[in-house]
Enzyme design. Structure first.
Site, PDB file in Angstrom:
ATOM      1  N   LYS A 119       0.845  -1.201   0.000  1.00 11.05           N
ATOM      2  CA  LYS A 119       0.000   0.000   0.000  1.00 11.05           C
ATOM      3  C   LYS A 119       0.883   1.255   0.000  1.00 11.05           C
ATOM      4  CE  LYS A 119      -0.419  -0.243   5.043  1.00 11.05           C
ATOM      5  NZ  LYS A 119      -1.253  -0.799   6.141  1.00 11.05           N
TER       6      LYS A 119
ATOM      7  N   TYR B 121      16.073  31.045   5.583  1.00 10.30           N
ATOM      8  CA  TYR B 121      14.918  31.798   6.067  1.00 10.30           C
ATOM      9  C   TYR B 121      14.904  31.891   7.589  1.00 10.30           C
ATOM     10  CZ  TYR B 121      12.933  31.082   1.385  1.00 10.30           C
ATOM     11  OH  TYR B 121      12.710  31.061   0.050  1.00 10.30           O
TER      12      TYR B 121
HETATM   13  C1  LIG Z   1      -0.501  -1.773   6.823  1.00 13.46           C
HETATM   14  C2  LIG Z   1      -1.071  -3.041   7.300  1.00 13.46           C
HETATM   15  C3  LIG Z   1      -0.254  -4.151   7.529  1.00 13.46           C
HETATM   16  C4  LIG Z   1       1.270  -4.085   7.473  1.00 13.46           C
HETATM   17  O1  LIG Z   1       1.774  -3.503   8.658  1.00 13.46           O
HETATM   18  P1  LIG Z   1       3.362  -3.453   8.969  1.00 13.46           P
HETATM   19  O2  LIG Z   1       3.428  -3.069  10.392  1.00 13.46           O
HETATM   20  O3  LIG Z   1       3.938  -2.408   8.072  1.00 13.46           O
HETATM   21  O4  LIG Z   1       3.874  -4.806   8.691  1.00 13.46           O
HETATM   22  C5  LIG Z   1      -0.863  -5.344   7.854  1.00 13.46           C
HETATM   23  N1  LIG Z   1      -2.218  -5.436   7.968  1.00 13.46           N
HETATM   24  C6  LIG Z   1      -3.029  -4.382   7.777  1.00 13.46           C
HETATM   25  C7  LIG Z   1      -4.492  -4.540   7.934  1.00 13.46           C
HETATM   26  C8  LIG Z   1      -2.492  -3.149   7.464  1.00 13.46           C
HETATM   27  O5  LIG Z   1      -3.293  -2.096   7.291  1.00 13.46           O
END
Ligand SMILES: *Cc1c(COP(=O)(O)O)cnc(C)c1O
Length: 380
Positions: free
Chosen positions: A45, A273
Site C-alpha cells: 500500500k 529563512y
Molecule cells: C498496513 C497493514 C499491515 C502491514 O503492517 P506493517 O506493520 O507495516 O507490517 C498489515 N495489515 C493491515 C491490515 C495493514 O493495514
C-alpha cells in the site's frame, strides 16, 4: 545502475534509491520464519511505503511472496495494469456499488467489515452476475475496521448465505504488536481465538485465517496462522528496537542529493529563512538540491546530519522547499555535483529512517511514506 555513475539528467538533483536485492533478501528472510502452510503477503500500500509499488510487488513475488496487500482500489489497479496476476487483498473498506464494480472488474479481493457492506457487495455482484472472493474483518481491539469479535459467528453466517460472495479468509489486525509489553496483543489473540471457536461451533467451515503484521510475524509464530501481512519488515526496517536481530533485514530505501553550490561565509552570517542558524565561525557551506517539497521534514532543520565521502556533516539553517544548506567545513575541496546521502550508507556510516523518526518523535513508517514523487525512484 544507480545514479552515482549515471549521466542521466534525472539523477543530477536528488533521488530515491531502491535496493531490490535487499528487498529480495528481506522477503527470503521472512519466508524462512514461516511454516510451510503459512503464506506471505507483501503489503505494498501507499506505493509500497514510498518505494514504488510495481517494482516492489514484482520483486517480492519473485522472491517468494504469495499475496499483495493494498489500501485503495487505484493502488490495486496500478498492479493489475502492470500485468501482475497474484491475488491482491484490498485492506481498506468500500461502501458503494461503483467501488464494488471496479473491484470486480480488476479482480481485486475486498475486505468486508460489516453486514451492511456485505449486502451492498451481494446486490451489486448479483446484478453483474459475478462471484467475488472476499475477506471478512473482525475487530479484536484495534477499534478500526471490522465487526466486533463477539458478533463474529452471526456476521460470517450472514455473509455465507448471501449470493455471489465466496469467503476466502477471516482476519483481524493488532494494535500493539510492536510493544515489548505483550498484554494487549495476547488479549487480542484470545478474542480472535474465541471468535474462531464460535464460528466453528456454528458449524461453519473455517476459511484461511490471518492476524500478523511485521511485528507479530517477527515476535510470535503462534500468530502466523495461514498468512502473514508484512509491510515494514519487507522494506528492511524493524518495527521496534526489541525486534532488532530477530532476523537479518537490510534497508531498501536510500535518499541522495547532489551539491549544487559551495561557498565560504564569515562568522556572524545568517543562513536561510528566519536566520535559524548564524555561523559562529568562518565556515564553508554547501547547498544541496532537496527540500521539504521532496519530503524531507522541515522540522529536521538544524537537527539533520547527512553523509559526504563517508563522513557525517550537519545541516544548518531552515530546510527550504527545494534546497538546504550543509556545514561542509570538514570536507576539503568539496565539488559541485558530489553525492550527499540523506538516508542510507556511505562508507562505514549509515543513517536510517529510524534515526529521523526518533528525532521527529514519529515512526519509521511515516518517514518512508513521506518522499514525494518528484524524487525519481532509481533501482540499484
Ligand atoms: C498496513 C497493514 C499491515 C502491514 O503492517 P506493517 O506493520 O507495516 O507490517 C498489515 N495489515 C493491515 C491490515 C495493514 O493495514
Amino acid at each position: 545502475m544507480g545514479c552515482e555513475s549515471s549521466t542521466d539528467w534525472l539523477c543530477q538533483r536528488a533521488w530515491v534509491e531502491i535496493d531490490l536485492n535487499a528487498l529480495t533478501h528481506n522477503v527470503r528472510q521472512l519466508k524462512r520464519q514461516l511454516a510451510a502452510k503459512t503464506q506471505l503477503m507483501a503489503v505494498v500500500k501507499a506505493d509500497a511505503y514510498g518505494h514504488g509499488a510495481v517494482s516492489v510487488a514484482q520483486t517480492a513475488l519473485n522472491a517468494g511472496a504469495n499475496w499483495l496487500g493494498v489500501a485503495t482500489i487505484p493502488e490495486g489497479i496500478e498492479l493489475r495494469a502492470a500485468g501482475i496476476q497474484a491475488p491482491i487483498l484490498l485492506l481498506g473498506a468500500v461502501h458503494s456499488p461503483e467501488q464494488v464494480r471496479a473491484i470486480a472488474y480488476w479482480q481485486l479481493q475486498p475486505t468486508i467489515c460489516n453486514s451492511k457492506q456485505a449486502l451492498i457487495f451481494a446486490e451489486t455482484l448479483k446484478e453483474m452476475g459475478q462471484t467475488l472472493p472476499v475477506h471478512l474483518k473482525l475487530d479484536t481491539g484495534m477499534s478500526r475496521l471490522g465487526t466486533m469479535w463477539q458478533d463474529a459467528a452471526e456476521f460470517v453466517q450472514l455473509v455465507r448465505h448471501l449470493p455471489n460472495l465466496d469467503i476466502q479468509s477471516i482476519y483481524s489486525h493488532l494494535a500493539t504488536a510492536d510493544s515489548p509489553d505483550t498484554r494487549v496483543m495476547e488479549q487480542q489473540h484470545q478474542r480472535f481465538q474465541q471468535a474462531i471457536r464460535t464460528i466453528e461451533a456454528a458449524g461453519i467451515p473455517l476459511p484461511k485465517l490471518h492476524f500478523a503484521n511485521s511485528a507479530a510475524t517477527l515476535v510470535d509464530s503462534a500468530l502466523h496462522y495461514d498468512l502473514v501481512r508484512v509491510g515494514l519488515a519487507t522494506y528492511g526496517l524493524y518495527p521496534a528496537p526489541h525486534c532488532q536481530g530477530l532476523i537479518d533485514l537490510k534497508p531498501v530505501m536510500g535518499v541522495k542529493a547532489r551539491v549544487t553550490q559551495v561557498k565560504d561565509i564569515p562568522a556572524g552570517t545568517g543562513v536561510s529563512y528566519g536566520y535559524q542558524y548564524i555561523a559562529d565561525r568562518d565556515l564553508r557551506l554547501a547547498v544541496i538540491g532537496i527540500g521539504y517539497a521532496d519530503g524531507v521534514p522541515r522540522n529536521l532543520s538544524n537537527k539533520l546530519q547527512v553523509l559526504i565521502r563517508g563522513q557525517r556533516v550537519p545541516q544548518v539553517g531552515a530546510i527550504t522547499m527545494d534546497q538546504m544548506m550543509l556545514d561542509v567545513s570538514s570536507i576539503p575541496d568539496l565539488q559541485v555535483g558530489e553525492v550527499v546521502t540523506l538516508l542510507g550508507t556511505d562508507g562505514n556510516q549509515s543513517i536510517s529512517a529510524d534515526d529521523w523518526a526518533e528525532t521527529l518523535g514519529t515512526i519509521s513508517w511515516e518517514i518512508l511514506c513521506s518522499f514525494k514523487h518528484r524524487l525519481p525512484r532509481v533501482a540499484v
